[in-house]
Design a protein around this motif. Structure first.
Motif, PDB file in Angstrom:
ATOM      1  N   VAL A 103       0.956  -1.106  -0.225  1.00 14.75           N
ATOM      2  CA  VAL A 103       0.154  -0.037   0.089  1.00 14.75           C
ATOM      3  C   VAL A 103       0.914   1.308  -0.109  1.00 14.75           C
ATOM      4  CG1 VAL A 103      -1.819   1.129   1.247  1.00 14.75           C
ATOM      5  CG2 VAL A 103      -1.837  -1.246   1.447  1.00 14.75           C
ATOM      6  N   TYR A 134      -5.802   3.799   3.541  1.00 16.55           N
ATOM      7  CA  TYR A 134      -6.059   2.407   2.855  1.00 16.55           C
ATOM      8  C   TYR A 134      -7.465   2.349   3.785  1.00 16.55           C
ATOM      9  CZ  TYR A 134      -5.786  -2.166   1.162  1.00 16.55           C
ATOM     10  OH  TYR A 134      -5.894  -3.413   0.545  1.00 16.55           O
ATOM     11  N   VAL A 162     -11.454   0.789   4.960  1.00 17.04           N
ATOM     12  CA  VAL A 162     -11.677  -0.781   5.168  1.00 17.04           C
ATOM     13  C   VAL A 162     -12.337  -1.213   4.068  1.00 17.04           C
ATOM     14  CG1 VAL A 162     -14.166   0.032   5.732  1.00 17.04           C
ATOM     15  CG2 VAL A 162     -13.098  -2.145   6.714  1.00 17.04           C
ATOM     16  N   ASP A 199     -11.302  -0.709   0.969  1.00 14.90           N
ATOM     17  CA  ASP A 199     -10.143  -1.001   0.000  1.00 14.90           C
ATOM     18  C   ASP A 199      -9.616  -2.350   0.476  1.00 14.90           C
ATOM     19  OD1 ASP A 199     -10.168   1.522  -1.415  1.00 14.90           O
ATOM     20  OD2 ASP A 199      -8.803   2.213   0.418  1.00 14.90           O
ATOM     21  N   TYR A 200      -9.387  -2.835   1.939  1.00  9.36           N
ATOM     22  CA  TYR A 200      -9.192  -3.679   2.343  1.00  9.36           C
ATOM     23  C   TYR A 200      -9.997  -5.117   2.054  1.00  9.36           C
ATOM     24  CZ  TYR A 200      -7.498  -7.394   5.503  1.00  9.36           C
ATOM     25  OH  TYR A 200      -7.081  -8.602   6.180  1.00  9.36           O
ATOM     26  N   GLU A 201     -11.257  -4.722   2.113  1.00  6.29           N
ATOM     27  CA  GLU A 201     -12.175  -5.922   1.719  1.00  6.29           C
ATOM     28  C   GLU A 201     -12.229  -6.057   0.279  1.00  6.29           C
ATOM     29  OE1 GLU A 201     -17.309  -6.028   1.736  1.00  6.29           O
ATOM     30  OE2 GLU A 201     -16.068  -4.582   3.063  1.00  6.29           O
ATOM     31  N   ASP A 225      -9.711  -6.154  -1.806  1.00  8.37           N
ATOM     32  CA  ASP A 225      -8.475  -6.620  -2.117  1.00  8.37           C
ATOM     33  C   ASP A 225      -8.038  -7.880  -1.657  1.00  8.37           C
ATOM     34  OD1 ASP A 225      -7.959  -4.237  -3.535  1.00  8.37           O
ATOM     35  OD2 ASP A 225      -6.375  -3.413  -2.060  1.00  8.37           O
ATOM     36  N   ALA A 226      -8.726  -7.795  -0.258  1.00 10.72           N
ATOM     37  CA  ALA A 226      -8.733  -9.389   0.438  1.00 10.72           C
ATOM     38  C   ALA A 226      -9.429 -10.173  -0.226  1.00 10.72           C
ATOM     39  CB  ALA A 226      -8.825  -9.259   1.920  1.00 10.72           C
ATOM     40  N   GLY A 250      -3.121  -7.171  10.842  1.00 13.87           N
ATOM     41  CA  GLY A 250      -3.960  -6.211  10.532  1.00 13.87           C
ATOM     42  C   GLY A 250      -4.934  -5.840  11.859  1.00 13.87           C
ATOM     43  N   TYR A 293     -10.972  -4.705  10.360  1.00 17.33           N
ATOM     44  CA  TYR A 293     -10.622  -4.908   8.739  1.00 17.33           C
ATOM     45  C   TYR A 293     -10.955  -6.539   8.328  1.00 17.33           C
ATOM     46  CZ  TYR A 293      -8.960  -0.294   7.634  1.00 17.33           C
ATOM     47  OH  TYR A 293      -8.969   1.157   7.565  1.00 17.33           O
ATOM     48  N   THR A 349     -14.092  -8.590   5.996  1.00 14.35           N
ATOM     49  CA  THR A 349     -13.746  -9.317   4.877  1.00 14.35           C
ATOM     50  C   THR A 349     -14.458 -10.706   5.307  1.00 14.35           C
ATOM     51  OG1 THR A 349     -11.542  -8.272   4.730  1.00 14.35           O
ATOM     52  CG2 THR A 349     -11.856 -10.356   3.535  1.00 14.35           C
TER      53      THR A 349
END
Length: 465
Positions: free
Chosen positions: A59, A65, A67, A69-71, A73-74, A93, A97, A101
């Motif tokens: 990142v 970044y 939540v 974005d994380y959701e 990408d994950a 992490g 977050y 996910t």
């Protein structure tokens, strides 16, 4: 068990999550989903032991970044790992977050452009833009407005939680529907349907707090030896070259423990006449102590989130088609790591993947039995509130450093625990003494009206005692 199983390793900072993730991945054909190498305690290459690690330090430090974005990408990376016939292991992490996910969210969604939405209406993905529109308004004005349009959400936030208040107002003004109503609809929907995206097996690495505190302190000094200060210096240099403004330690990578604590140290270091002063070394030691305190506080918050949010949410899946199994592994004694953590986790993981009967979580030892039995079924988010204790809050005249202290308690359990505490009972006697000792009251310059002030969002306007 469905082929799209996911594992997650949770726990406090410094408890050994990365180590267990690698050990588990070697047994079950797993890949780890896990910037700053040192300050975020990223697992070094030589400890990855050939296990693929994803989204590790990729990142842009200058970007916030979210939540969402994380959701995004994950879940994409999890699907890729499943496509290779392997098992994703989520580790590290922020637990919030991670929870976003593995659980479906019916409250906040994203459209095809990855813009956060509520229901069918779009909410601006850049809260800062909304903040700018209201920057001329005081916290009191914004809070009063939220009390008028959505009193349930107002009861959640402190009057100075400006960003949270703005977010609640933004939801209402953008969608025409109160945020509290979206939450109720979301909870009703979760009660009726599967909430998990994947069949899930969670391993909670737990350590006795007293043992963990010393471990965190040792790790902190190890981070310093591994280049922590150089990393912070590089970050500050890059930030100054891009933005002359002061660093905002509430956003992005700058929120990591260490950046804010060393602010005073680096400001002095960057001045030409203080580089070799004894005062500089003193400031460095103060920064290390502050960092040590921050690590301890962060670890406590992580445990609180796991006990009050994550594990209770997993419990709600026990009668649904897609279930979560959660197990506490005692990582207090590192000499027993292989027996109590590695071996137990790999045995349970293989049962999970091979559709074998899963063990009772309370059967894994004394720590698991005692801690898990204290975890309750989750309550509605709308019943949660902050409490203000004016008995224990102090004015600037009452504190040694001249800074006023407000005492807020998060939720019923913390509030009840606080009012039973020795410190609260001691402060009750202190307030009674003030009432009967006018000389002391005059010395502290405390007016009677100050002691009777009610916090704007206390639950009932009464004294906490």
């Amino acid at each position: 068990m469905s082929k799209n199983c996911v594992f997650a390793i949770i726990g406090t900072t410094g408890v050994g999550k990365s180590k267990l993730a690698v050990e588990l991945a070697k047994v079950i054909k797993g890949e780890v989903y896990r910037g700053y190498d040192t300050i975020t305690n990223k697992i070094p290459l030589n400890e990855q032991d050939g296990i693929p690690h994803h989204l590790l330090g990729y990142v842009d430090e200058s970007k916030e970044y979210t939540v969402q974005d994380y959701e995004r990408d994950a879940t994409k990376k999890i699907d890729e790992i499943h496509g290779r016939g392997k098992w994703p292991i989520l580790v590290g992490g922020t637990h919030y977050y991670l929870q976003s996910t593995i659980f479906k969210k019916s409250l906040i969604l994203t459209d095809e452009k990855n813009i956060p939405t509520v229901g069918t209406a779009t909410v601006d993905s850049k809260p800062s833009d909304y903040e700018k529109i209201h920057e001329s308004k005081t916290n009191e004005e914004l809070y009063k407005k939220l009390q008028d349009v959505d009193p349930l959400m107002a009861n959640h936030w402190h009057i100075n939680d400006r960003r949270k208040i703005l977010r609640s107002l933004q939801v209402y003004e953008t969608t025409g529907k109160r945020q509290s109503e979206w939450i109720k609809d979301s909870e009703d929907n979760r009660a009726k349907s599967n909430t998990l995206r994947y069949p899930l097996c969670i391993f909670w690495l737990y350590s006795d707090p007293n043992i963990l505190e010393q471990r965190l302190k040792n790790r902190m000094y190890g981070m310093v030896d591994n280049g922590l200060l150089d990393e912070i210096a590089q970050f500050r240099k890059r930030h100054k070259s891009q933005d002359p403004q002061e660093i905002d330690y509430t956003r992005g990578i700058a929120q990591s423990i260490g950046f804010c604590e060393f602010e005073k140290f680096f400001k002095m270091l960057e001045s030409t006449d203080n580089k070799t002063s004894d005062r500089l070394e003193e400031i460095k030691e103060q920064a290390l102590e502050e960092m040590n305190i921050s690590n301890r506080q962060y670890a406590r918050r992580q445990v609180k989130w796991i006990k009050n949010k994550l594990i209770p949410q997993c419990k709600l899946t026990k009668d649904k088609d897609v279930q979560a199994y959660s197990y506490l592994l005692d990582a207090t004694d590192l000499g027993l790591w292989d027996k109590q953590c590695r071996d137990v986790a790999t045995e349970i993981a293989q049962k999970f993947l091979n559709k074998k009967p899963m063990p009772d979580p309370g059967s894994l030892g004394k720590a698991a039995q005692e801690i898990l039995k204290t975890i309750k079924e989750p309550k509605s988010a709308l019943t949660w509130k902050k409490y203000y204790c004016k008995t224990c809050s102090k004015s600037a005249a009452e504190t040694r450093d001249g800074v006023a202290r407000e005492v807020w308690l998060n939720g019923d359990d913390e509030y009840q625990q606080h009012i039973r505490s020795r410190q609260h009972k001691k402060n009750i006697k202190y307030r009674e003494m003030l009432e009967t000792n006018p000389h002391l009251r005059k010395k502290l310059k405390i007016a009677q009206s100050d002691n009777e002030k009610t916090a704007p969002n206390s639950s009932d306007g009464k004294d906490a005692s």
